[in-house]
Design a protein around this motif. Structure first.
Motif, short mmCIF file in Angstrom:
data_model
loop_
_atom_site.label_atom_id
_atom_site.label_comp_id
_atom_site.label_asym_id
_atom_site.label_seq_id
_atom_site.Cartn_x
_atom_site.Cartn_y
_atom_site.Cartn_z
N THR A 70 129.05 75.38 -0.78
CA THR A 70 128.33 74.82 0.27
C THR A 70 127.45 73.45 -0.46
N ILE A 71 127.61 72.34 0.09
CA ILE A 71 127.02 71.40 -0.54
C ILE A 71 126.02 70.88 0.49
N THR A 72 124.52 70.81 -0.06
CA THR A 72 123.41 70.55 0.98
C THR A 72 122.75 69.32 0.39
N ILE A 84 132.93 73.80 2.17
CA ILE A 84 134.34 73.68 1.78
C ILE A 84 134.91 74.88 1.07
N VAL A 85 136.15 75.43 1.73
CA VAL A 85 136.49 76.91 1.33
C VAL A 85 137.94 76.82 0.45
N GLY A 86 138.09 77.40 -0.43
CA GLY A 86 139.22 77.63 -1.28
C GLY A 86 139.40 78.90 -1.83
N ARG A 87 140.09 78.88 -2.90
CA ARG A 87 140.52 80.39 -3.36
C ARG A 87 140.55 80.29 -4.74
N GLY A 88 140.57 81.27 -5.37
CA GLY A 88 140.46 81.43 -6.92
C GLY A 88 142.06 81.50 -7.31
N ASP A 89 142.20 81.63 -8.71
CA ASP A 89 143.32 81.56 -9.33
C ASP A 89 143.20 82.23 -10.87
N ASP A 119 140.04 73.36 1.62
CA ASP A 119 140.29 73.02 2.82
C ASP A 119 139.68 71.26 3.07
N ALA A 120 139.26 70.80 2.16
CA ALA A 120 138.68 69.52 2.30
C ALA A 120 138.28 68.79 0.69
#
Length: 147
Positions: A70-72, A84-89, A119-120
């Motif tokens: 979350t960028i504020t 922006i949502v992603g995943r780990g690895d 996702d972005a």
């Protein structure tokens, strides 16, 4: 369901922020930025991945982890927020001492990548938010991981 683990990074924008990179965004502890740094959103970050808790780093090192950035940005006229949502690895070591990079691909480097399959990227951010960054506005990057 467990509560997410959270790390917060404070930084500031810079006059050279363009946020035009199509597949990544980056935040750095460096205090400078050249116009070529089209993925960099903020400089002078007060923390780097190496500073994150071992529990946070461990939680990010699984493909089942959901990582939310979350960028504020507190601009002069308004506050802007993007998520922006992603995943780990398993390849996420989170040990870099200078910068952190989120990627829309599944690529991981040895220390800087903080999430994959985002996702972005920088180019997808709201242009009002980017304008505030280019004006040097303060930035909070809130990273949360749900294992």
């Amino acid at each position: 369901m467990t509560d997410p683990l959270v790390e917060v990074v404070c930084a500031r924008g810079h006059e050279h922020v363009s946020a035009t990179h199509a597949s990544t965004f980056e935040v750095t502890t460096d205090d400078w930025l050249t116009p070529a740094g089209d993925c960099i959103l903020a400089v002078e970050a007060d923390r780097a991945p190496r500073d994150f808790s071992p529990a946070f780093r461990d939680a990010c090192a699984t493909t089942d982890a959901t990582i939310t950035a979350t960028i504020t940005v507190a601009g002069p006229a308004a506050t802007h927020t993007e998520t922006i949502v992603g995943r780990g690895d398993p390849g996420l070591d989170l040990l870099d001492d200078r910068s952190m990079v989120a990627r829309t691909s599944a690529y991981t480097d040895d220390t800087r990548t903080i999430l994959v399959d985002a996702d972005a990227a920088a180019a997808d951010l709201d242009r009002d938010l980017v304008e505030a960054l280019a004006g040097g506005a303060p930035v909070e990057l809130r990273l949360s991981v749900e294992p």
